[in-house]
Design a protein around this motif. Structure first.
Motif, PDB file in Angstrom:
ATOM      1  N   VAL A 109       8.936   2.209  -5.137  1.00 38.07           N
ATOM      2  CA  VAL A 109       9.193   0.773  -5.209  1.00 38.07           C
ATOM      3  C   VAL A 109       7.951   0.025  -4.731  1.00 38.07           C
ATOM      4  O   VAL A 109       7.386   0.347  -3.678  1.00 38.07           O
ATOM      5  N   VAL A 110       7.536  -0.963  -5.508  1.00 36.42           N
ATOM      6  CA  VAL A 110       6.358  -1.760  -5.191  1.00 36.42           C
ATOM      7  C   VAL A 110       6.801  -3.073  -4.560  1.00 36.42           C
ATOM      8  O   VAL A 110       7.660  -3.777  -5.108  1.00 36.42           O
ATOM      9  N   GLY A 111       6.237  -3.400  -3.397  1.00 38.20           N
ATOM     10  CA  GLY A 111       6.621  -4.613  -2.688  1.00 38.20           C
ATOM     11  C   GLY A 111       6.014  -5.859  -3.292  1.00 38.20           C
ATOM     12  O   GLY A 111       5.194  -5.792  -4.226  1.00 38.20           O
ATOM     13  N   PRO A 112       6.367  -7.019  -2.756  1.00 39.21           N
ATOM     14  CA  PRO A 112       5.831  -8.298  -3.272  1.00 39.21           C
ATOM     15  C   PRO A 112       4.315  -8.393  -3.176  1.00 39.21           C
ATOM     16  O   PRO A 112       3.687  -9.108  -3.959  1.00 39.21           O
ATOM     17  N   ASP A 113       3.718  -7.690  -2.208  1.00 38.52           N
ATOM     18  CA  ASP A 113       2.267  -7.739  -2.054  1.00 38.52           C
ATOM     19  C   ASP A 113       1.547  -6.775  -2.973  1.00 38.52           C
ATOM     20  O   ASP A 113       0.324  -6.634  -2.885  1.00 38.52           O
ATOM     21  N   GLY A 114       2.293  -6.088  -3.837  1.00 37.08           N
ATOM     22  CA  GLY A 114       1.673  -5.151  -4.768  1.00 37.08           C
ATOM     23  C   GLY A 114       1.425  -3.777  -4.209  1.00 37.08           C
ATOM     24  O   GLY A 114       0.851  -2.920  -4.890  1.00 37.08           O
ATOM     25  N   GLN A 115       1.857  -3.530  -2.972  1.00 33.37           N
ATOM     26  CA  GLN A 115       1.662  -2.228  -2.353  1.00 33.37           C
ATOM     27  C   GLN A 115       2.960  -1.423  -2.392  1.00 33.37           C
ATOM     28  O   GLN A 115       4.065  -1.982  -2.366  1.00 33.37           O
ATOM     29  N   ALA A 116       2.789  -0.107  -2.437  1.00 27.98           N
ATOM     30  CA  ALA A 116       3.951   0.768  -2.519  1.00 27.98           C
ATOM     31  C   ALA A 116       4.716   0.758  -1.200  1.00 27.98           C
ATOM     32  O   ALA A 116       4.126   0.828  -0.124  1.00 27.98           O
ATOM     33  N   LEU A 117       6.042   0.662  -1.287  1.00 26.20           N
ATOM     34  CA  LEU A 117       6.897   0.711  -0.107  1.00 26.20           C
ATOM     35  C   LEU A 117       7.309   2.172   0.129  1.00 26.20           C
ATOM     36  O   LEU A 117       8.434   2.582  -0.152  1.00 26.20           O
ATOM     37  N   ALA A 118       6.388   2.977   0.627  1.00 22.32           N
ATOM     38  CA  ALA A 118       6.671   4.403   0.778  1.00 22.32           C
ATOM     39  C   ALA A 118       6.147   4.892   2.108  1.00 22.32           C
ATOM     40  O   ALA A 118       4.945   5.007   2.309  1.00 22.32           O
ATOM     41  N   ASP A 119       7.072   5.134   3.056  1.00 22.40           N
ATOM     42  CA  ASP A 119       6.694   5.754   4.306  1.00 22.40           C
ATOM     43  C   ASP A 119       7.136   7.218   4.342  1.00 22.40           C
ATOM     44  O   ASP A 119       7.029   7.886   5.361  1.00 22.40           O
ATOM     45  N   ARG A 120       7.651   7.681   3.224  1.00 26.43           N
ATOM     46  CA  ARG A 120       8.109   9.057   3.057  1.00 26.43           C
ATOM     47  C   ARG A 120       8.179   9.330   1.566  1.00 26.43           C
ATOM     48  O   ARG A 120       8.082   8.407   0.750  1.00 26.43           O
ATOM     49  N   PRO A 121       8.355  10.572   1.123  1.00 29.03           N
ATOM     50  CA  PRO A 121       8.450  10.834  -0.312  1.00 29.03           C
ATOM     51  C   PRO A 121       9.559  10.021  -0.957  1.00 29.03           C
ATOM     52  O   PRO A 121      10.666   9.922  -0.426  1.00 29.03           O
ATOM     53  N   SER A 122       9.262   9.419  -2.086  1.00 30.71           N
ATOM     54  CA  SER A 122      10.210   8.584  -2.809  1.00 30.71           C
ATOM     55  C   SER A 122      10.398   9.169  -4.202  1.00 30.71           C
ATOM     56  O   SER A 122       9.430   9.267  -4.969  1.00 30.71           O
ATOM     57  N   LEU A 123      11.636   9.560  -4.530  1.00 27.08           N
ATOM     58  CA  LEU A 123      11.894  10.290  -5.769  1.00 27.08           C
ATOM     59  C   LEU A 123      13.008   9.639  -6.570  1.00 27.08           C
ATOM     60  O   LEU A 123      13.988   9.132  -6.009  1.00 27.08           O
ATOM     61  N   GLY A 124      12.841   9.672  -7.884  1.00 27.80           N
ATOM     62  CA  GLY A 124      13.862   9.178  -8.782  1.00 27.80           C
ATOM     63  C   GLY A 124      14.748  10.305  -9.286  1.00 27.80           C
ATOM     64  O   GLY A 124      14.292  11.447  -9.424  1.00 27.80           O
ATOM     65  N   HIS A 125      16.043   9.980  -9.575  1.00 30.39           N
ATOM     66  CA  HIS A 125      17.004  10.974 -10.045  1.00 30.39           C
ATOM     67  C   HIS A 125      17.913  10.337 -11.090  1.00 30.39           C
ATOM     68  O   HIS A 125      17.981   9.111 -11.236  1.00 30.39           O
ATOM     69  N   ASN A 126      18.630  11.187 -11.804  1.00 31.08           N
ATOM     70  CA  ASN A 126      19.682  10.723 -12.689  1.00 31.08           C
ATOM     71  C   ASN A 126      20.952  10.467 -11.868  1.00 31.08           C
ATOM     72  O   ASN A 126      21.224  11.168 -10.895  1.00 31.08           O
TER      73      ASN A 126
END
Length: 831
Positions: A109-126
């Protein structure tokens, strides 16, 4: 005999303390390695995403070449996919309520400032796979449309969105806007989860006919039935605690690495423990020669002497072994913490502790002690009683001829092995330098009395000029060179082992950096936190006057047959495009990198020669995900330290990684401002002017891992050094008392021992430095072209200072304690 042995141990407690400490510490070290090895098979972290699944089916990561034995295998670096067709096959197994496919792919997920909101692995799923945790909807509804997404509660809070809001999400392309339809309860803290509709998740995963895993909801134990139903498919069926290894890639790799580390480290630990225990027991038995001579004189048979020593050793080793095995639990926890700090295992990785490694360590400790006791007892049990009483106060003139022959042969073998890095580069060449050093140390230990005797004869004249104390020290070291050799040997082992292990790694790292700087000719490098989307390199190529290539860092598994055995190895590899010629210089020997297309490979010159392959031949190996490969060789090159033994096409390398992205993009020429404008569309990407051929993080981790392992072994060796020096010095109490009774002052005795300590430390420093100088010099010449190894001299000076401090303090403390009693009382003590 047991009662006599127990009485002897109680009466000679101080004499057996040295053996007790050596066995205790050795057993603790071996037990810790056993616990780590068992944890490599049974340890892990609690499962999170598969908490509701009874069984998890994933691709098989174990590569076993045909014709190999049970130990001929390697763990794949990437998790292989599973055919989607297996979902129906598993669902048909009796007892299975549901077989749920899971898709996993990078999604940030990308925040309003254009930077990734990731303090840990972020994964997509079905969304279908949410039931496996289970993830339950806290707010809103499930995703249905192609532009809809559900976030876990923690991620939604960081993004500041609720159902009905919008977020920008980057997967393997530029960020896309999605509408948040729901929020689910978070499950665990190791990763963030995003859920898409089935059609969207399939499109984003990039593999329409494959899934990452299949979770099974069942009634009862169905793991065995599922394994039988999938016997013909290359899959792994996990249940219970093993589900975490299927869920977390770092746990899966850590378990494999931990088992390998513990096996290798444990082998060193056992060898060093046997060496230390044998040396300590030999010194203990040697100090009791007069006692055994007396027993022989009053009618004891050689068999009875050997049995007495064996039973005494068993009593001491059993007590020390039990305590040491329990102490091994604390040592294993300390090692786990150290490994977690350097990134070898996850911080939440839990060890598996059972009685098995503790019992094995106890048996090894007792067995090593009994073997050492048998070796040490041969001479005092078989010597003629009259000869024994006559020589009890003086050392034997020389070591055995067989021992000398074996020692000189080992020195010759070790010296020959030090030349291997001149012909064999890479980690194997560096490892051979360490092995050659160990062989040299063992050989020098066997011939030590002869070498030390020759050295002290050269030093004696200068030492004797230092007054009365110097004269006495000179006479002592000349007449008792065997005793001096016993003190020098463990110090020499510590110095040589520490110096070679450290500087072999720094030299190898310097050689890799040197070749990388020479090989990467790109002006700019684009990198990302989680990788670089593959579409970026195509966008860069659209810029006028720019040459760009994808760089995909990966690994391959190779197998080679030596006689009847099969050796399996996993090594670094890289993926490049056919247009890489302007951005890298591999030192091509034959063929052309322009032919590097999917289905082809370039090999290093050394590896091609080893495999007897030329341009146009077909080479077989396994990709990073364990899938077999049969590729045509299109080129051979020399710069294997920078690029590994295999260079694949970027498309092939990318297809067999879980992320499916580039590691970097190498750019020749081009406007840096335009490049930064391009990368600004992709949060997390940066443009630098640095060199980035290989990811050095694995090598840094390996370097730190070696430091931890060597540090633990050196700690054990340091204890044995102090132990040996204290024992050998304390055994001279009657000698000190006699010197004082004939008029020698207390200070003169202290100065005499100080002079002997300086000789001991000096000889150990010289021999330890020499034993490390030959392999390190040849390693440095072979890898960097200069005779001096890379790395600061302060480490070498620190090792020497530590060894000197340990030796001098141990001898000084033992001397002062031995001089506390009155001479007239000490001279009457039995030996």
């Amino acid at each position: 005999m047991l009662d006599l042995a127990w009485q002897t141990v109680k009466a000679r407690t101080s004499g057996f303390i040295g053996a007790f400490v050596a066995i205790l510490c050795g057993t603790a070290l071996v037990a810790a390695c056993g616990i780590l090895m068992e944890s490599g098979f049974r340890g892990g972290v609690p499962t999170q995403r598969y908490a509701a699944a009874d069984v998890v089916v994933t691709g098989d990561r174990t590569v076993r070449p045909p014709g190999g034995d049970v130990l001929a295998f390697e763990h794949a670096a990437e998790q292989p996919a599973v055919p989607a067709a297996l979902v129906g096959k598993i669902a048909a197994v009796p007892g299975v309520r549901a077989a749920v496919p899971e898709l996993t792919f990078p999604a940030v997920v990308v925040g309003p400032d254009g930077q990734a909101l990731a303090d840990r692995p972020s994964l997509g799923h079905n969304w279908e796979s949410a039931v496996l945790a289970p993830f339950t909807v806290k707010e809103g509804t499930a995703p249905n449309g192609n532009d809809e997404v559900v976030l876990d509660a923690g991620l939604a809070a960081r993004a500041g969105v609720a159902p009905g809001g919008q977020v920008r999400i980057m997967t393997r392309s530029a960020p896309v806007t999605y509408r948040v339809t729901g929020v689910v309860e978070s499950k665990g803290e190791r990763q963030a989860a995003l859920f898409f509709s089935s059609a969207t998740a399939t499109a984003l995963s990039g593999h329409p006919d494959q899934v990452n895993a299949i979770g099974v909801l069942a009634d009862g134990d169905v793991a065995g039935r599922i394994e039988a139903a999938l016997a013909g498919d290359r899959v792994t069926v996990s249940a219970g605690a093993d589900r975490s290894a299927a869920e977390f890639d770092d746990v899966s790799q850590s378990k494999s690495i931990l088992a390998i580390i513990a096996g290798s480290f444990g082998g060193y630990a056992v060898l060093v423990a046997i060496f230390v225990v044998a040396s300590t027991l030999a010194l203990t038995v040697e100090q009791r020669r007069r006692e055994f001579a007396l027993l022989r004189a009053v009618g004891a048979t050689p068999r009875q002497i050997r049995k007495l020593i064996g039973v005494e050793t068993t009593v001491v080793s059993l007590v020390a072994g039990v305590i040491g095995s329990l102490l091994g639990i604390a040592v294993s926890l300390g090692l786990r913490t150290a490994f977690a700090n350097i990134g070898v295992v996850p911080a939440d990785f839990a060890l598996s502790i059972s009685p098995l490694p503790l019992a094995a360590a106890l048996l090894i400790g007792v067995g090593a002690a009994r073997l050492a006791a048998w070796s040490a007892s041969r001479r005092p049990s078989s010597i003629n009683p009259v000869e024994a009483l006559g020589e009890a106060a003086v050392q034997r003139k020389d070591v055995g001829r067989v021992r000398l022959v074996i020692g000189w042969v080992l020195l010759a073998i070790g010296a020959a092995a030090t030349t291997v890095p001149l012909f064999l580069r890479g980690q194997l060449g560096a490892a051979m330098s360490v092995m050659a050093t160990l062989v040299l140390i063992i050989g020098l230990t066997l011939v030590g009395p002869r070498v030390v005797g020759g050295a002290v004869r050269l030093l004696a004249p200068a030492l004797s000029r230092l007054g009365v104390s110097g004269y006495m020290a000179s006479a002592n070291v000349v007449k008792n060179s065997r005793r001096l050799a016993a003190a020098v040997t463990p110090l020499m082992l510590a110095i040589g082992f520490a110096v070679v292990n450290y500087y072999s790694q720094t030299t190898f790292t310097a050689a890799v950096a040197q070749e990388t700087n020479r090989s990467v000719t790109a002006d700019h490098v684009i990198t990302g936190v989680a990788g670089v989307p593959a579409e970026v390199v195509d966008a860069v190529r659209q810029m006028p006057g720019v040459t760009a290539t994808s760089l995909v860092r990966t690994q391959v598994i190779t197998a080679s047959k030596t006689g009847d055995s099969v050796d399996v190895n996993r090594g670094a590899a890289n993926g490049l495009d056919a247009t890489a010629g302007g951005t890298v210089d591999l030192g091509v020997v034959s063929g052309n990198l322009k032919d590097l297309v999917p289905g082809t490979v370039a090999l290093s010159k050394a590896h091609a020669s080893w495999e007897d392959k030329e341009v146009g031949d077909t080479v077989e190996f396994w990709f990073a995900d364990g899938r077999p490969a049969q590729l045509r060789v299109v080129a051979t090159y020399e710069h294997d330290l920078a690029f590994g033994d295999h260079v694949l096409s970027a498309a092939d390398a990318r297809a067999h990684t879980t992320a499916g992205m580039d590691s970097a993009v190498l750019v020749k020429s081009g406007d840096v401002t335009a490049l930064r404008e391009l990368t600004s569309r992709y949060p997390g990407l940066t443009v630098t002017g640095g060199v980035a051929a290989q990811d050095r993080s694995d090598e840094r981790t390996q370097f730190l891992l070696n430091l931890v392992a060597v540090g633990v072994i050196l700690g054990y060796v340091a204890i044995s050094v102090s132990n040996t020096l204290v024992m050998s010095t304390a055994a001279r109490r009657r000698e000190f008392a006699l010197l004082r009774l004939v008029g020698t002052g207390r200070r003169q005795v202290v100065r005499m021992m100080r002079a002997e300590a300086v000789v001991t430390v000096g000889l150990a420093a010289v021999l330890g430095s020499l034993v490390g100088a030959l392999p390190l010099t040849l390693l440095s010449i072979g890898f960097t072209g200069v005779p001096l190894p890379a790395g600061g001299i302060w480490v070498y000076l620190g090792v020497l200072a530590g060894a000197a401090l340990l030796g001098v303090v141990s001898i000084a403390v033992a001397t002062r304690l031995s001089l506390r009693a009155k001479p007239i009382d000490t001279i009457g003590l039995r030996e």
